[in-house]
Design a protein around this motif. Structure first.
Motif, PDB file in Angstrom:
ATOM      1  N   ARG A   3      34.572  56.555   0.292  1.00 31.87           N
ATOM      2  CA  ARG A   3      34.111  57.877   0.693  1.00 31.87           C
ATOM      3  C   ARG A   3      35.086  58.925   0.190  1.00 31.87           C
ATOM      4  O   ARG A   3      36.260  58.911   0.533  1.00 31.87           O
ATOM      5  CB  ARG A   3      34.011  57.974   2.215  1.00 31.87           C
ATOM      6  N   ARG A   4      34.612  59.842  -0.649  1.00 31.94           N
ATOM      7  CA  ARG A   4      35.455  60.916  -1.167  1.00 31.94           C
ATOM      8  C   ARG A   4      35.303  62.113  -0.230  1.00 31.94           C
ATOM      9  O   ARG A   4      34.536  63.046  -0.484  1.00 31.94           O
ATOM     10  CB  ARG A   4      35.065  61.278  -2.585  1.00 31.94           C
ATOM     11  N   LEU A   5      36.023  62.051   0.867  1.00 29.88           N
ATOM     12  CA  LEU A   5      35.867  63.042   1.918  1.00 29.88           C
ATOM     13  C   LEU A   5      37.213  63.507   2.428  1.00 29.88           C
ATOM     14  O   LEU A   5      38.209  62.782   2.317  1.00 29.88           O
ATOM     15  CB  LEU A   5      35.071  62.434   3.086  1.00 29.88           C
ATOM     16  N   PRO A   6      37.294  64.685   3.038  1.00 29.38           N
ATOM     17  CA  PRO A   6      38.552  65.136   3.623  1.00 29.38           C
ATOM     18  C   PRO A   6      39.042  64.179   4.700  1.00 29.38           C
ATOM     19  O   PRO A   6      38.272  63.406   5.279  1.00 29.38           O
ATOM     20  CB  PRO A   6      38.191  66.508   4.218  1.00 29.38           C
ATOM     21  N   SER A   7      40.339  64.281   4.992  1.00 29.42           N
ATOM     22  CA  SER A   7      40.978  63.311   5.870  1.00 29.42           C
ATOM     23  C   SER A   7      40.404  63.290   7.285  1.00 29.42           C
ATOM     24  O   SER A   7      40.455  62.263   7.961  1.00 29.42           O
ATOM     25  CB  SER A   7      42.483  63.585   5.932  1.00 29.42           C
ATOM     26  N   HIS A   8      39.830  64.411   7.756  1.00 33.19           N
ATOM     27  CA  HIS A   8      39.359  64.415   9.142  1.00 33.19           C
ATOM     28  C   HIS A   8      38.182  63.470   9.351  1.00 33.19           C
ATOM     29  O   HIS A   8      37.896  63.072  10.479  1.00 33.19           O
ATOM     30  CB  HIS A   8      39.018  65.839   9.603  1.00 33.19           C
ATOM     31  N   PHE A   9      37.477  63.103   8.259  1.00 27.71           N
ATOM     32  CA  PHE A   9      36.390  62.140   8.398  1.00 27.71           C
ATOM     33  C   PHE A   9      36.925  60.774   8.825  1.00 27.71           C
ATOM     34  O   PHE A   9      36.263  60.027   9.517  1.00 27.71           O
ATOM     35  CB  PHE A   9      35.594  62.012   7.095  1.00 27.71           C
ATOM     36  N   PHE A  10      38.137  60.448   8.364  1.00 25.25           N
ATOM     37  CA  PHE A  10      38.769  59.197   8.779  1.00 25.25           C
ATOM     38  C   PHE A  10      38.943  59.168  10.293  1.00 25.25           C
ATOM     39  O   PHE A  10      38.656  58.172  10.955  1.00 25.25           O
ATOM     40  CB  PHE A  10      40.117  59.015   8.091  1.00 25.25           C
ATOM     41  N   LEU A  11      39.398  60.288  10.861  1.00 22.81           N
ATOM     42  CA  LEU A  11      39.625  60.349  12.304  1.00 22.81           C
ATOM     43  C   LEU A  11      38.299  60.238  13.058  1.00 22.81           C
ATOM     44  O   LEU A  11      38.218  59.580  14.107  1.00 22.81           O
ATOM     45  CB  LEU A  11      40.339  61.647  12.667  1.00 22.81           C
ATOM     46  N   ASN A  12      37.241  60.866  12.535  1.00 24.55           N
ATOM     47  CA  ASN A  12      35.920  60.762  13.162  1.00 24.55           C
ATOM     48  C   ASN A  12      35.420  59.326  13.145  1.00 24.55           C
ATOM     49  O   ASN A  12      34.905  58.804  14.139  1.00 24.55           O
ATOM     50  CB  ASN A  12      34.906  61.669  12.451  1.00 24.55           C
ATOM     51  N   LEU A  14      37.230  56.654  12.881  1.00 26.63           N
ATOM     52  CA  LEU A  14      38.090  55.857  13.751  1.00 26.63           C
ATOM     53  C   LEU A  14      37.635  55.972  15.205  1.00 26.63           C
ATOM     54  O   LEU A  14      37.576  54.977  15.938  1.00 26.63           O
ATOM     55  CB  LEU A  14      39.540  56.321  13.617  1.00 26.63           C
ATOM     56  N   ALA A  15      37.271  57.183  15.601  1.00 25.45           N
ATOM     57  CA  ALA A  15      36.847  57.413  16.987  1.00 25.45           C
ATOM     58  C   ALA A  15      35.524  56.735  17.301  1.00 25.45           C
ATOM     59  O   ALA A  15      35.287  56.304  18.438  1.00 25.45           O
ATOM     60  CB  ALA A  15      36.746  58.918  17.247  1.00 25.45           C
ATOM     61  N   THR A  16      34.665  56.617  16.290  1.00 24.08           N
ATOM     62  CA  THR A  16      33.334  56.027  16.519  1.00 24.08           C
ATOM     63  C   THR A  16      33.253  54.558  16.112  1.00 24.08           C
ATOM     64  O   THR A  16      32.187  53.957  16.184  1.00 24.08           O
ATOM     65  CB  THR A  16      32.266  56.833  15.747  1.00 24.08           C
ATOM     66  N   GLY A  17      34.383  54.004  15.668  1.00 19.12           N
ATOM     67  CA  GLY A  17      34.396  52.588  15.298  1.00 19.12           C
ATOM     68  C   GLY A  17      33.664  52.284  14.009  1.00 19.12           C
ATOM     69  O   GLY A  17      33.133  51.175  13.839  1.00 19.12           O
ATOM     70  N   LYS A  18      33.607  53.253  13.070  1.00 22.53           N
ATOM     71  CA  LYS A  18      32.878  53.059  11.815  1.00 22.53           C
ATOM     72  C   LYS A  18      33.801  53.202  10.604  1.00 22.53           C
ATOM     73  O   LYS A  18      33.466  53.828   9.607  1.00 22.53           O
ATOM     74  CB  LYS A  18      31.740  54.075  11.709  1.00 22.53           C
ATOM     75  N   LEU A  19      34.964  52.607  10.684  1.00 24.50           N
ATOM     76  CA  LEU A  19      35.943  52.737   9.599  1.00 24.50           C
ATOM     77  C   LEU A  19      35.451  52.120   8.304  1.00 24.50           C
ATOM     78  O   LEU A  19      34.875  51.027   8.282  1.00 24.50           O
ATOM     79  CB  LEU A  19      37.258  52.068  10.010  1.00 24.50           C
ATOM     80  N   GLN A  20      35.709  52.844   7.198  1.00 28.65           N
ATOM     81  CA  GLN A  20      35.425  52.337   5.861  1.00 28.65           C
ATOM     82  C   GLN A  20      36.696  51.712   5.285  1.00 28.65           C
ATOM     83  O   GLN A  20      37.805  51.943   5.785  1.00 28.65           O
ATOM     84  CB  GLN A  20      34.944  53.483   4.961  1.00 28.65           C
ATOM     85  N   LYS A  21      36.559  50.933   4.228  1.00 29.26           N
ATOM     86  CA  LYS A  21      37.721  50.263   3.637  1.00 29.26           C
ATOM     87  C   LYS A  21      38.628  51.245   2.896  1.00 29.26           C
ATOM     88  O   LYS A  21      39.846  51.125   2.925  1.00 29.26           O
ATOM     89  CB  LYS A  21      37.266  49.157   2.683  1.00 29.26           C
TER      90      LYS A  21
END
Length: 377
Positions: A3-12, A14-21
């Motif tokens: 996912r080529r996305l800003p870092s805050h997407f990682f935190l989102n 992480l909070a929803t249990g949908k982490l990408q590799k």
């Protein structure tokens, strides 16, 4: 999935249990939002210097360097208020002594750094100069007298320069054209006249290097009086221009170790593997032999104009006692050591702390030299 996305997407995620590799982004971090470190988490007694950062990125594009890949070519800087706040946090945590400003190139944006330095100067003055500062910069610092003056007033006492080589063809080859526009020896002398000891990075193994480069490097280093001369073998770092070129030419061997004192080459040099390795070992052994090393210290002291405001502390006294015990008594450098200490004491007393430090560092450099020269390849 990438996912080529800003870092805050990682935190989102992480909070929803949908982490990408893998998460990547074309955006570089805004370092004006960098929080102040929580210095209480470390034991400062275990450190020789503390580290802070002012900028990321470098305007230059050297073929062998990966800085612009990691941090970009347009330097991003912190605000003056951030810098003084970070210094204050270190001060409040009880630190006194050296602070390393760990920038890729501290003077990458000269306009901004000249606007920031007066704030550090005033903070140092108000707090009675608790810190001596050191950093990394490009050689063009030696041609900017305003900037050197500001750094001197801010209590900088050391600066590392990527000098690389006395061979102009090799400088052009690696894209380090900024070093061809200045008289390097004059730049070094100018910086040392402004109270900053120059530490230098040097490289051998460029395609335009012939077998006389080894002797040329030694003469170059000795004549400039650069005591801390960090000489390494060229290494192709992954994804740099050099790495891509050597790969296209079929000369790339491995990804490398990231250690440019490693004699296990990761590319096929034009001068031949054995010639390069043996020549490199010869340089290191020569420049860190006692006579060559102390000769450079004497040249440095002759050109050095100490300006840093530093108090002779208990730690400095302990360092002096250790140096006398380790070098002045139980060392093959003892005669050279005493000649240097006595001469500096009477001729340029303010340089004595730097001289003691360099004498102690010489023991370390001789240890590293032994490891390098005894390595089997």
């Amino acid at each position: 999935m990438r996912r080529r996305l800003p870092s805050h997407f990682f935190l989102n995620d992480l909070a929803t249990g949908k982490l990408q590799k893998i998460y990547t982004s074309d955006e570089r971090p805004d370092i004006t939002k960098t929080p102040i470190p929580m210095w209480s988490l470390i034991n400062m007694k275990k450190y020789a210097a503390m580290s802070i950062q002012y900028s990321r990125g470098c305007p230059f594009d050297c073929e062998f360097c990966d800085i612009i890949l990691l941090n970009g070519r347009i330097p991003r800087t912190k605000t003056p208020d951030q810098m003084t706040a970070e210094l204050q946090a270190l001060y409040d945590a009880g630190w006194r002594g050296g602070v390393f400003i760990v920038d890729d190139n501290f003077i990458g944006n000269k306009k901004k750094v000249k606007e920031m330095l007066p704030h550090i100067i005033e903070w140092q003055r108000q707090n009675n100069y608790p810190f001596t500062l050191f950093t990394e910069a490009s050689v063009d610092l030696g041609g900017d007298f305003e900037l050197m003056g500001l750094m001197s007033k801010a209590n900088f006492n050391k600066v590392f320069l990527g000098i690389e080589t006395p061979n102009p063809e090799s400088l052009v080859e690696c894209g380090k054209n900024q070093n061809t526009r200045f008289d390097i020896a004059e730049c070094v002398q100018n910086i040392q006249q402004h109270g900053m000891q120059v530490m230098g990075g040097f490289i051998v193994g460029f395609d335009n290097d012939t077998e006389d480069i080894f002797e040329s490097q030694v003469k170059f280093i000795q004549n400039m009086g650069i005591v801390t001369a960090m000489v390494g073998i060229l290494e192709a770092v992954p994804n740099t221009k050099l790495w891509k070129r050597l790969k296209a030419e079929g000369r790339l061997l491995t990804e490398g170790t990231g250690n440019n004192t490693d004699t296990h080459l990761n590319f096929i040099p034009k001068m031949g593997k054995n010639n390069l390795i043996e020549g490199y070992k010869w340089i290191v052994k020569k420049i860190y032999s006692p006579h060559y090393y102390y000769d450079r210290i004497n040249t440095f002291v002759k050109n050095f104009n100490p300006t840093a405001k530093a108090k002779f502390s208990l730690a400095d006294f302990e360092a002096l006692v250790r140096s006398i015990w380790r070098i002045g008594i139980f060392s093959r450098s003892s005669i050279l050591y005493w000649k240097l200490i006595i001469k500096t004491f009477f001729v340029k007393f303010k340089a004595l702390p730097s001289v003691i430090e360099l004498a102690i560092l010489g023991v370390h450099f001789q240890y590293i030299t032994k490891k390098i020269t005894q390595t089997r390849t």
